[in-house]
Design an enzyme around this catalytic site. Structure first.
Site, PDB file in Angstrom:
ATOM      1  N   SER A 183     -60.778 -17.128  31.925  1.00 31.54           N
ATOM      2  CA  SER A 183     -60.587 -15.756  31.463  1.00 31.54           C
ATOM      3  C   SER A 183     -60.798 -14.699  32.537  1.00 31.54           C
ATOM      4  CB  SER A 183     -61.520 -15.473  30.284  1.00 31.54           C
ATOM      5  OG  SER A 183     -62.876 -15.633  30.649  1.00 31.54           O
ATOM      6  N   HIS A 211     -58.045 -18.039  25.100  1.00 32.97           N
ATOM      7  CA  HIS A 211     -57.164 -17.054  25.736  1.00 32.97           C
ATOM      8  C   HIS A 211     -55.714 -17.552  25.810  1.00 32.97           C
ATOM      9  CE1 HIS A 211     -59.976 -13.910  27.056  1.00 32.97           C
ATOM     10  NE2 HIS A 211     -60.856 -14.881  27.138  1.00 32.97           N
ATOM     11  N   LYS A 242     -59.223 -12.940  19.187  1.00 37.02           N
ATOM     12  CA  LYS A 242     -58.371 -12.450  20.273  1.00 37.02           C
ATOM     13  C   LYS A 242     -56.953 -12.256  19.744  1.00 37.02           C
ATOM     14  CE  LYS A 242     -61.233 -14.057  24.116  1.00 37.02           C
ATOM     15  NZ  LYS A 242     -62.451 -14.334  23.339  1.00 37.02           N
TER      16      LYS A 242
END
Length: 398
Positions: A183, A211, A242
């Site tokens: 990340s 991610h 996310k």
């Protein structure tokens, strides 16, 4: 007698003086490609809102309806009286989306990663972990009594050496653990090579795909799908916080026996309150939207390439890659201070970004991490590049 406060105050002052202080800016409204802060309306380039669903009205409407039907909270853990049928529905939908037998929800992916290792591995086993793995993986591994080996980031040669050491030490179960996307760098794990080594050394593969899920790979199914190794990855963890709506919650998706064992033994699951009903309903809607967000994913790829091209032309140093995470580097001893000053100046210019420095990243490798969203336009990207240039030039002149 309070002997702790003076010591903490000294350390906090040192953090401020070295430019490593991590402040918090209040957003005066909902998350999105643009946000309101005390400084005014700003373009937002530092959220994990990859598909723009955090500010999308559809998950919010589903969450509102769930409040009336399901209530505000569960006041219980799952195995006592904290499981609604929609919790199991979301778990089945996640498993179907990712191509696993089942999945299990946690309060966060941090909890999922924190609880998985102690429940599945113990003395006599070995965990081989990438050095740049997320803090939640590091902490979860520390709670486990298995032998621990750390290999250099994405280095298959070093991974082979650590796997050899684990097998020579007589390990029973061996598991390779990696982020799908690192990340702070925006780089991908070399999953095909990792899976090849896993087969050679009879090891499991675990990927934290926080991610990537929802916007990377065919249909947004993440890095295993991107690299064509979905059937060779044994355990997937990820987040609902996310791309999948941006609220909270995490999951483990895996074979039935693994999921069943986590229901029996994973401490963050057994001893944490159930995920709130409104979050479950909103996340189900976000997952449904993400599954069909083909145009949004294509747009995200285009603007990511545009940002890299224009930042390179403006003379900025970016770590290589194609992910929507872009690490704009400010190396050296004064890098942390410079990155912080540039980020502050950019907010004055109407662009919200955040600087990262030690201990979040190694000393001397300060950066501003830019994260693009499908909700950003090409004009938004160009405005961000212009603000970077103006802020850098202004800081350099002082």
């Amino acid at each position: 007698m309070d002997t702790l406060t003076p010591k903490l105050e000294t350390t906090l002052q040192e953090i401020r003086e070295t430019g490593l202080w991590k402040g918090e800016r209040e957003i005066l409204g909902r998350q999105g490609s643009h946000v309101e802060t005390a400084a005014g309306r700003s373009l937002n380039f530092c959220a994990n809102n990859y598909l723009g669903l955090a500010g999308d009205p559809r998950p919010a409407e589903a969450a509102k309806a769930a409040l009336d039907r399901w209530g505000f909270g569960m006041s219980s853990v799952r195995f006592i009286c904290g499981t609604q049928d929609q919790h199991r529905a979301l778990e089945r939908e996640i498993a179907e989306f990712l191509g696993t037998e089942d999945s299990i929800l946690f309060s966060s992916c941090f909890d999922a990663n924190g609880g998985i290792f102690e429940a599945l591995f113990g003395p006599g086993d070995a965990i081989v972990s990438d050095e740049l793995n997320h803090a939640s993986l590091i902490d979860g591994i520390r709670l486990c009594k298995a032998a621990r080996h750390r290999y250099r980031n994405a280095n298959l040669e070093d991974l082979r050496a650590k796997l050899t050491a684990a097998r020579e030490a007589g390990a029973d179960q061996v598991v390779i653990v990696t982020d799908g996307v690192f990340s702070m760098d925006g780089s991908y794990a070399p999953l095909p090579g990792i899976c090849d080594l896993a087969e050679e050394f009879r090891a499991l593969v675990m990927v934290d795909d926080s991610h990537a899920t929802g916007f990377v790979g065919e249909g947004g199914r993440g890095t295993p799908e991107l690299f064509g190794v979905r059937e060779r990855v044994d355990i997937l963890t990820g987040t609902l916080g996310k791309a999948l709506g941006g609220a909270s919650g995490g999951y483990v998706a895996a074979g039935q026996a693994i999921v069943d064992m986590l229901r029996q033994k994973a401490r963050p699951y057994l001893f944490s309150n159930t995920l709130a009903p409104a979050v479950v309903a909103g996340s189900r809607e976000a997952l449904r939207i993400a599954a069909g967000a083909h145009a949004e994913r294509e747009h995200l790829v285009r603007i990511a390439a545009l940002f890299r091209e224009r930042m390179g032309a403006a003379g900025f140093e970016l770590l290589p890659g194609t992910h929507p995470i872009h690490a704009v580097m400010f190396p050296g001893e004064d890098g942390a201070r410079t990155a912080g000053a540039v980020a502050a100046r950019m907010l004055d210019l109407g662009v919200y970004v955040t600087a990262f420095s030690f201990p979040v990243v190694p000393r001397g490798k300060a950066r501003i991490r830019v994260q693009l969203s499908a909700a950003h336009s090409e004009d938004d990207v160009l405005a961000c590049v212009e603000a970077f240039t103006r802020a850098r030039d202004g800081v350099s002149a002082t």
